[in-house]
Structure formats: structure tokens, C-alpha cells
Scaffold this active site. Structure first.
Site, PDB file in Angstrom:
ATOM      1  N   PRO A  26      11.175  54.567-124.603  1.00  0.00           N
ATOM      2  CA  PRO A  26      10.809  55.702-123.762  1.00  0.00           C
ATOM      3  C   PRO A  26       9.542  56.436-124.197  1.00  0.00           C
ATOM      4  O   PRO A  26       9.290  56.586-125.392  1.00  0.00           O
ATOM      5  CB  PRO A  26      12.028  56.633-123.868  1.00  0.00           C
ATOM      6  N   ASN A  27       8.810  56.845-123.188  1.00  0.00           N
ATOM      7  CA  ASN A  27       7.594  57.672-123.322  1.00  0.00           C
ATOM      8  C   ASN A  27       6.387  56.905-123.863  1.00  0.00           C
ATOM      9  O   ASN A  27       5.283  57.449-123.900  1.00  0.00           O
ATOM     10  CB  ASN A  27       7.863  58.923-124.184  1.00  0.00           C
ATOM     11  N   ARG A  60      -0.292  61.004-124.657  1.00  0.00           N
ATOM     12  CA  ARG A  60       0.867  61.650-125.262  1.00  0.00           C
ATOM     13  C   ARG A  60       0.575  62.024-126.723  1.00  0.00           C
ATOM     14  O   ARG A  60       0.373  61.136-127.556  1.00  0.00           O
ATOM     15  CB  ARG A  60       2.048  60.672-125.224  1.00  0.00           C
ATOM     16  N   TYR A  68       0.043  60.079-132.085  1.00  0.00           N
ATOM     17  CA  TYR A  68       0.177  58.668-131.687  1.00  0.00           C
ATOM     18  C   TYR A  68      -1.155  57.970-131.455  1.00  0.00           C
ATOM     19  O   TYR A  68      -1.174  56.758-131.199  1.00  0.00           O
ATOM     20  CB  TYR A  68       1.056  58.575-130.428  1.00  0.00           C
ATOM     21  N   ASN A  83       9.479  48.790-130.773  1.00  0.00           N
ATOM     22  CA  ASN A  83       9.302  50.234-130.944  1.00  0.00           C
ATOM     23  C   ASN A  83      10.241  50.887-129.944  1.00  0.00           C
ATOM     24  O   ASN A  83       9.925  51.003-128.755  1.00  0.00           O
ATOM     25  CB  ASN A  83       7.860  50.671-130.696  1.00  0.00           C
ATOM     26  N   ALA A 141      12.346  57.118-129.082  1.00  0.00           N
ATOM     27  CA  ALA A 141      13.421  58.042-129.487  1.00  0.00           C
ATOM     28  C   ALA A 141      14.783  57.362-129.576  1.00  0.00           C
ATOM     29  O   ALA A 141      15.667  57.837-130.308  1.00  0.00           O
ATOM     30  CB  ALA A 141      13.477  59.216-128.507  1.00  0.00           C
ATOM     31  N   GLU A 188      11.102  46.333-136.645  1.00  0.00           N
ATOM     32  CA  GLU A 188      10.984  47.708-136.145  1.00  0.00           C
ATOM     33  C   GLU A 188       9.562  48.196-136.390  1.00  0.00           C
ATOM     34  O   GLU A 188       9.051  48.063-137.503  1.00  0.00           O
ATOM     35  CB  GLU A 188      11.979  48.597-136.905  1.00  0.00           C
ATOM     36  N   HIS A 246       6.740  51.571-135.671  1.00  0.00           N
ATOM     37  CA  HIS A 246       6.433  52.918-135.179  1.00  0.00           C
ATOM     38  C   HIS A 246       4.959  53.195-135.427  1.00  0.00           C
ATOM     39  O   HIS A 246       4.407  52.793-136.468  1.00  0.00           O
ATOM     40  CB  HIS A 246       7.260  53.978-135.910  1.00  0.00           C
ATOM     41  N   ARG A 259       8.234  63.313-140.542  1.00  0.00           N
ATOM     42  CA  ARG A 259       8.332  64.198-139.384  1.00  0.00           C
ATOM     43  C   ARG A 259       9.684  64.934-139.381  1.00  0.00           C
ATOM     44  O   ARG A 259      10.303  65.100-140.421  1.00  0.00           O
ATOM     45  CB  ARG A 259       8.092  63.372-138.115  1.00  0.00           C
TER      46      ARG A 259
END
Ligand code: DQA
Length: 144
Positions: free
Chosen positions: A11-12, A19, A24, A76, A79, A100, A102, A109
Site C-alpha cells: 500500500p501507498n 509521498r 522515501y 516491500n 505498512a 523483504e 524497505h 522510525r
């Protein structure tokens, strides 16, 4: 095993480029896909890049990666990384290795990003290198 590497985005991530660029970066998902395709060609691999804002799509695509005998999955999960037992279970349900990735480093964070249901099931994790995280994951996939 085929030479296809699935690159699944949650998502996103369709909004990459605009964004929170301070977190990012400015690359769009298309920019990342283009760079991956270039490197994949050099490595004799091909990329199947997808994005969805819906958790079940990621589950279905993980199953599909195994059914298509993919070399690896670069994931990725956005969330859903921090919330999805379903994505965790899907990774555990397939033999295809999942890396995985990111863009940011979730560990530096907010507290809620420190748990990764994906990381508990994935073969390995690459995080914090911006768009380069995807390239590093592809380098790993090429060695499987
Ligand atoms: C992300 C990190 C996640 O915590 C966040 O929810 C994202 C992007 C990353 O690539 O840095 O959507 O997966």
C-alpha cells in the site's frame, strides 16, 4: 526454476515520488522498475513488478510466484509489513525465497514499525538504502 523475479509492492507505494520524499526519495515505482529491468537483463533475469493497496493481492501473488516457479520474490509490503499475519503466513506457505525490502530503515522510525511480520518469515531483509534496496535484493536473488 524460472528466471523471473516477482517484485511485489504494498500500500501507498504507488505514490512514490511524491509521498514523503524526505523519507522515501524522489524515484517513482516506475523509475525503480526501469532500473531493476536494466540490471535484471544484465543478470539474465526478468522482473514481474506489481503494486497493490490490498492485502489479499499480496497473498495471491505470493502463491502465484510459487506456482510459476519464480526465482525469488522481492517484497516491500509497506505498512502490511507491520500488521499482516496473512502475508507472513503466505511467505511461510511457499518454498520460493522472499527478500523483504524497505526504502527507509523502519528500525530508526516509529515504534510501530519495529515489528515486521514479513521479516519473521523472509529469507533476509534489506532496508534503508532507498531505491538501492531493491537493486541489492535483486543482486541477492541472482545468486539463489
Ligand atoms: C516502507 C516502510 C513501512 O514502514 C511503510 O509503511 C511503507 C514503506 C519502506 O519502504 O520504507 O509504506 O515499507
Amino acid at each position: 526454476m524460472t528466471d523471473t523475479v516477482y517484485v511485489l509492492n504494498g500500500p501507498n507505494l504507488n505514490l512514490l515520488g511524491t509521498r514523503e520524499p524526505e523519507i522515501y526519495g524522489h524515484d517513482t515505482l516506475d523509475d525503480i522498475a526501469g532500473a531493476l529491468e536494466d540490471r535484471a537483463r544484465e543478470l539474465g533475469l526478468s522482473i514481474d513488478m506489481r503494486q497493490s493497496n490490498h492485502e489479499g493481492h499480496l497473498v495471491d501473488w505470493l502463491h502465484e510466484a510459487q506456482a510459476h516457479d519464480a526465482r525469488a520474490v522481492i517484497l516491500n509490503a509497506g505498512a502490511f509489513t507491520h500488521t499482516s499475519v496473512a502475508v507472513h503466513d503466505a511467505i511461510k506457505s511457499i518454498r520460493t525465497p522472499v527478500i523483504e525490502v524497505h526504502l527507509s530503515n523502519p528500525h530508526t522510525r516509529e515504534e510501530f514499525r519495529h515489528t515486521s511480520f514479513v521479516g519473521r518469515a523472509a529469507k533476509g531483509t534489506i532496508a534503508g538504502f532507498g531505491a538501492l534496496s531493491y537493486q541489492l535484493a535483486l543482486e541477492a536473488a541472482a545468486r539463489f
